[in-house]
Design a protein around this motif. Sequence first.
Motif, PDB file in Angstrom:
ATOM      1  N   SER A 427     -11.541  -2.893   2.839  1.00  0.00           N
ATOM      2  CA  SER A 427     -12.168  -1.606   2.517  1.00  0.00           C
ATOM      3  C   SER A 427     -11.150  -0.483   2.648  1.00  0.00           C
ATOM      4  CB  SER A 427     -13.312  -1.307   3.486  1.00  0.00           C
ATOM      5  OG  SER A 427     -14.320  -2.273   3.367  1.00  0.00           O
ATOM      6  N   ARG A 428     -11.165   0.414   1.681  1.00  0.00           N
ATOM      7  CA  ARG A 428     -10.332   1.605   1.781  1.00  0.00           C
ATOM      8  C   ARG A 428     -11.219   2.793   1.458  1.00  0.00           C
ATOM      9  NH1 ARG A 428      -7.935  -1.737   3.712  1.00  0.00           N
ATOM     10  NH2 ARG A 428      -5.825  -2.478   3.368  1.00  0.00           N
ATOM     11  N   GLN A 429     -11.063   3.872   2.264  1.00  0.00           N
ATOM     12  CA  GLN A 429     -11.886   5.058   2.041  1.00  0.00           C
ATOM     13  C   GLN A 429     -11.149   5.945   1.043  1.00  0.00           C
ATOM     14  OE1 GLN A 429     -11.022   3.872   5.281  1.00  0.00           O
ATOM     15  NE2 GLN A 429     -12.776   2.560   4.888  1.00  0.00           N
ATOM     16  N   ARG A 430     -10.931   5.379  -0.165  1.00  0.00           N
ATOM     17  CA  ARG A 430     -10.127   6.071  -1.177  1.00  0.00           C
ATOM     18  C   ARG A 430     -10.845   6.032  -2.522  1.00  0.00           C
ATOM     19  NH1 ARG A 430      -7.042   7.228   2.162  1.00  0.00           N
ATOM     20  NH2 ARG A 430      -5.942   5.745   3.440  1.00  0.00           N
ATOM     21  N   TYR A 431     -10.424   6.976  -3.337  1.00  0.00           N
ATOM     22  CA  TYR A 431     -11.046   7.125  -4.636  1.00  0.00           C
ATOM     23  C   TYR A 431     -10.395   6.206  -5.680  1.00  0.00           C
ATOM     24  CZ  TYR A 431     -11.568   9.496  -9.198  1.00  0.00           C
ATOM     25  OH  TYR A 431     -11.761   9.790 -10.507  1.00  0.00           O
ATOM     26  N   TRP A 432      -9.081   6.268  -5.836  1.00  0.00           N
ATOM     27  CA  TRP A 432      -8.443   5.622  -6.978  1.00  0.00           C
ATOM     28  C   TRP A 432      -8.198   4.138  -6.693  1.00  0.00           C
ATOM     29  CZ3 TRP A 432      -8.712   6.275 -11.765  1.00  0.00           C
ATOM     30  CH2 TRP A 432      -7.767   5.741 -12.654  1.00  0.00           C
ATOM     31  N   GLY A 433      -9.298   3.384  -6.755  1.00  0.00           N
ATOM     32  CA  GLY A 433      -9.232   1.949  -6.514  1.00  0.00           C
ATOM     33  C   GLY A 433     -10.430   1.272  -7.143  1.00  0.00           C
ATOM     34  N   CYS A 434     -10.491  -0.032  -6.995  1.00  0.00           N
ATOM     35  CA  CYS A 434     -11.589  -0.808  -7.586  1.00  0.00           C
ATOM     36  C   CYS A 434     -12.832  -0.691  -6.698  1.00  0.00           C
ATOM     37  CB  CYS A 434     -11.149  -2.265  -7.697  1.00  0.00           C
ATOM     38  SG  CYS A 434     -12.492  -3.401  -8.074  1.00  0.00           S
ATOM     39  N   PHE A 496     -11.484  -1.228  -2.996  1.00  0.00           N
ATOM     40  CA  PHE A 496     -10.696  -2.333  -2.457  1.00  0.00           C
ATOM     41  C   PHE A 496      -9.250  -1.923  -2.181  1.00  0.00           C
ATOM     42  CE2 PHE A 496     -13.641  -5.410  -4.746  1.00  0.00           C
ATOM     43  CZ  PHE A 496     -14.146  -5.972  -3.585  1.00  0.00           C
ATOM     44  N   ASP A 497      -8.700  -2.529  -1.143  1.00  0.00           N
ATOM     45  CA  ASP A 497      -7.262  -2.525  -0.897  1.00  0.00           C
ATOM     46  C   ASP A 497      -6.552  -2.925  -2.196  1.00  0.00           C
ATOM     47  OD1 ASP A 497      -4.689  -2.969   0.017  1.00  0.00           O
ATOM     48  OD2 ASP A 497      -5.223  -4.583   1.399  1.00  0.00           O
ATOM     49  N   THR A 498      -5.521  -2.172  -2.594  1.00  0.00           N
ATOM     50  CA  THR A 498      -4.856  -2.497  -3.861  1.00  0.00           C
ATOM     51  C   THR A 498      -4.094  -3.824  -3.797  1.00  0.00           C
ATOM     52  OG1 THR A 498      -2.918  -1.189  -3.241  1.00  0.00           O
ATOM     53  CG2 THR A 498      -4.614  -0.097  -4.574  1.00  0.00           C
ATOM     54  N   PHE A 499      -3.920  -4.357  -2.594  1.00  0.00           N
ATOM     55  CA  PHE A 499      -3.316  -5.688  -2.510  1.00  0.00           C
ATOM     56  C   PHE A 499      -4.185  -6.743  -3.198  1.00  0.00           C
ATOM     57  CE2 PHE A 499      -0.404  -4.484   1.070  1.00  0.00           C
ATOM     58  CZ  PHE A 499       0.744  -4.940   0.464  1.00  0.00           C
ATOM     59  N   ILE A 500      -5.508  -6.489  -3.276  1.00  0.00           N
ATOM     60  CA  ILE A 500      -6.362  -7.434  -3.992  1.00  0.00           C
ATOM     61  C   ILE A 500      -6.003  -7.439  -5.470  1.00  0.00           C
ATOM     62  CG2 ILE A 500      -8.733  -7.979  -4.673  1.00  0.00           C
ATOM     63  CD1 ILE A 500      -9.726  -7.233  -2.074  1.00  0.00           C
ATOM     64  N   ASP A 501      -5.763  -6.240  -6.019  1.00  0.00           N
ATOM     65  CA  ASP A 501      -5.433  -6.144  -7.444  1.00  0.00           C
ATOM     66  C   ASP A 501      -4.253  -7.045  -7.787  1.00  0.00           C
ATOM     67  OD1 ASP A 501      -7.229  -4.079  -7.077  1.00  0.00           O
ATOM     68  OD2 ASP A 501      -5.754  -2.484  -7.348  1.00  0.00           O
ATOM     69  N   SER A 502      -3.267  -7.070  -6.871  1.00  0.00           N
ATOM     70  CA  SER A 502      -2.040  -7.815  -7.163  1.00  0.00           C
ATOM     71  C   SER A 502      -2.078  -9.241  -6.638  1.00  0.00           C
ATOM     72  CB  SER A 502      -0.838  -7.064  -6.576  1.00  0.00           C
ATOM     73  OG  SER A 502      -1.029  -6.830  -5.195  1.00  0.00           O
ATOM     74  N   SER A 503      -3.242  -9.684  -6.168  1.00  0.00           N
ATOM     75  CA  SER A 503      -3.324 -11.042  -5.622  1.00  0.00           C
ATOM     76  C   SER A 503      -3.762 -12.068  -6.653  1.00  0.00           C
ATOM     77  CB  SER A 503      -4.302 -11.077  -4.431  1.00  0.00           C
ATOM     78  OG  SER A 503      -3.760 -10.349  -3.361  1.00  0.00           O
ATOM     79  N   TRP A 504      -4.083 -11.609  -7.873  1.00  0.00           N
ATOM     80  CA  TRP A 504      -4.502 -12.590  -8.879  1.00  0.00           C
ATOM     81  C   TRP A 504      -4.066 -12.230 -10.294  1.00  0.00           C
ATOM     82  CZ3 TRP A 504      -8.413 -11.770 -12.723  1.00  0.00           C
ATOM     83  CH2 TRP A 504      -9.022 -10.506 -12.674  1.00  0.00           C
ATOM     84  N   TYR A 505      -3.295 -11.125 -10.430  1.00  0.00           N
ATOM     85  CA  TYR A 505      -2.910 -10.668 -11.767  1.00  0.00           C
ATOM     86  C   TYR A 505      -2.094 -11.704 -12.514  1.00  0.00           C
ATOM     87  CZ  TYR A 505       1.961  -9.610 -10.426  1.00  0.00           C
ATOM     88  OH  TYR A 505       3.269  -9.703 -10.040  1.00  0.00           O
ATOM     89  N   PHE A 506      -1.298 -12.479 -11.755  1.00  0.00           N
ATOM     90  CA  PHE A 506      -0.450 -13.500 -12.378  1.00  0.00           C
ATOM     91  C   PHE A 506      -1.292 -14.549 -13.104  1.00  0.00           C
ATOM     92  CE2 PHE A 506      -1.068 -13.798  -7.831  1.00  0.00           C
ATOM     93  CZ  PHE A 506      -1.737 -15.002  -7.679  1.00  0.00           C
TER      94      PHE A 506
END
Length: 863
Positions: A427-434, A496-506
């Motif tokens: 969880s991230r308390q941020r706007y620009w994410g999924c 979501f933590d942006t690390f999730i975005d980069s955990s399956w893009y490949f």
Amino acid sequence: MQQEYEAAAVERAAQDYWLKNASFAAEPADGRGADRETFYCLSMFPYPSGKLHMGHVRNYTIGDVIARVQRMRGYQVLQPMGWDAFGLPAENAAMDKGIPPGKWTRDNIDAMRDQLQRLGFGYDWSREFATCDPSYYRWQQWFFLRLWEAGLVERRNAVVNWDPIDQTVLANEQVIDGRGWRSGALVEQREIPQWFIRITDYADELVDDLDQLEGWPDAVRTMQANWIGRSRGVEIDFGLADRDTHLRVYTTRPDTLYGVTYMAVAPQHPLAREAAAGDPEVARFIEELQRSATSEAALETAEKRGMALGIDAIHPLTGARIPVWTANFVLMAYGAGAVMAVPAHDERDHAFAHAYGLPIRSVIGADASGPADISDAAFTERGVLHHSDAFSGMDSATAFEAIAQHLTEAGQGRVRINYRLRDWGVSRQRYWGCPIPVVYCEDCGAVPVPDDQLPVRLPEDLTPDGSGNPLAKDPDFLHCDCPRCGKPARRESDTFDTFIDSSWYFARFASAFSNQAMLDDGARRWMPVDQYVGGVEHAVLHLLYARFFTKLMRDQGLLDCDEPFKRLLTQGMVVAPTFFQEGGDGRRRWFNPLDVQLQRDERGAVLSATAVADGSAVQVGGIEKMSKSKNNGVDPQAMIDAHGADAVRLFMMFAAPPDQSLEWSDAGLEGASRFLRRLWRQVHDHLARGAVSTPPSLDSDAKALRRQLHETLQKIDADVTRRQVFNTAVAACMELLNAVSRVDQDNAAMHAVVRETLEALVRVLSPITPHIAHALWLALGHDTPVIDAPWPQPDPGALEADEVTLVVQVNGKLRGRITVPANASQDDIIARATADEAVARHLGGQPLRKQIVVPGKLVNLVV
RNA sequence: GCCGGAGUGGCGGAAUUGGUAGACGCGCCGCACUCAAAAUGCGGUUGGGCAACCAGUGUGGGUUCGAGUCCCACCUCCGGCACCA
């Protein structure tokens, strides 16, 4: 054909050709290449910050070279590119410039795509996507819900950095010396509910499978193993005086149990909270401990502080009363959030006991003679037990088992495997994410968003103001109906933590055209990635999360591989010298390396530096990672404009091995450019001599050049494919071109060997400098492009030599050289060596004590 | 603090399995071409010494016929440390 090499024209022509022919489509519509074995080459996708920096250029050049070599070696190659497009900088840009994050991000992507194309990278652009595309994050939300169904998702409290003035959660990066970066307020630790993915369920597999990763650097594998930190220890329940609860601790050293003199619990531990409730002094102290940043580095380097809670624990074996303390070095997230302290045999406990006057009891010694002297420092090695009742005299390993068994039988403890790895708070308390696809309902609690309502779209027109997440204040986003009961409900506003975005893009790149599913057959065909290239700074987090997600996708039936990246190349940073002038107030004004002139002595050593602008003296600082703050960044685009993409690529590959840091050098780039001009000229001079006729035989000079060519091909092949060092391959090409420039091409045999050499050179250089190679290959009379030419193989016949030169040492010191027939016997070699004049002088007629002959290399005579 | 890595000429680096330390490039010096400069080409370039030779791969020890490479201790710099990406 032009005699002068003009990079801009050459590069435009090659890029136009590749674009027009869709040369780098991995699976072209006409089916070409479909019968070949696949090779998936991937470079870590960039965050679209606006401009490429040199680190990107280096990363993508390395990846492109590998992809192009594999294509020439006969593989069907997939090399995609996309954008890791969610993250904090877009929110900062929105605050600074008032541009919506979505617009800022997409403009940046357009600019950077253009730059990548001008560098000539062979990407399959048809697969491009950005993680902020709803068509991408839709499947991320879908997958999260599958993990939830599988019991791998939980909601629980976790600590964040809280800025009490801006009323917002701060990233570690936004905490500077314990204060909020905008408000300057002292940061506090605050607990809030957050979503977690149970990575610890996969801890064993993540550590065990590291053994399979033979194509990974050992350093990365070691770092991951240490990060996961699997240990075998004992969980011990210490009774608590005057109450019927107990205090549970975890230790890897149960053999030191008789040396426990105090207990320490984390400030967030229930026992600490309880004590605080009854004692204002403890409450104040704990509050003070919480007034700090949450990063582990900050906690571990903070002064060690603690306070007794006024509670006693009972030693499980001796029954002694042991004071319970709370201390800032105990982490709630590790083990049970409490430790038994053994100051005699643990450095940190030792220092703490000294600081607070706590007793120290030595119970381990190096041998049976007695316990270690611990007056100066703890004795942390394993050894023999003393003062430990029935366990005295046992060695540490035996005592571990005996004490564990004793505690188990008494119901006071048990052997446990523990991990340093913690579950992944996403969880991230941020706007620009999924957006996290969850709805909160008063009656139903946390409810998953149904699949047919995905994606939960992120509104792109909000403007953050630095005080909390704008999503949490946007009624249009927030208000919804409960998917289960239909009552008015509230949407989760965390992303979501942006690390999730980069955990399956490949995996998605391999299924980029799939609208109906997260992944399709493409992912099964292309995965795992054969070669992954990216910065060392990702050695633990990103690479661990990507490995974890691969296993999750496998267990959801989406992939059939265990690991995402077969081979990994971790590239070093791009660094540059720094220059500054110090103002009267001590402030430093930083000068860009391009705006500074160096003065040197007659040897070439730098004496001083002056500003190009006004000639004033400038101080020379250290060599550091390129950064805005030190103004030592060099814009790749300016370099491409000045010298061409090929020269920039060549310099990047030549100046250092890929896994080391690379120091930017303007002069080095000019050197690369010089080499390309020389290559261009050599090829055209050669062509001007007319057609090549095949000679019946080669003279010794022609044979020698041909041998050098094929030795070089052998070396380059090993350098590029096995060792993955490109600087030495480039050096070998330079040597070969130097050799060509020295031979006499009036000789027909030599003319033919030079043609063979230049054709091979153009091919082996083509992955590094693809544009000039494209042009020269056509000039050499080929009608298909060099990207479709085969990778040159060394001819074993050309490698044979009749004679070898050996080095002769006397007592390990170099004293002479001898040339002997390649098949000379050991006796012949010794005879020739001792006959050498300089060698004989150093032997001085003394009898040989020993003689070592290393075939093909050297002779060492010992007297 | 913990984990990982690196340290070699004036500079970037090479030495692939313990076997010629300094490949290749930059810089610098000299020469050629040029009215001149740039560009280009050729030669030199670890330090000391006329030379023979001696010293030398962060520091101090060790193993070995032989150590930049292996072992022990230390120093300095760099990366990561879970909310930068």
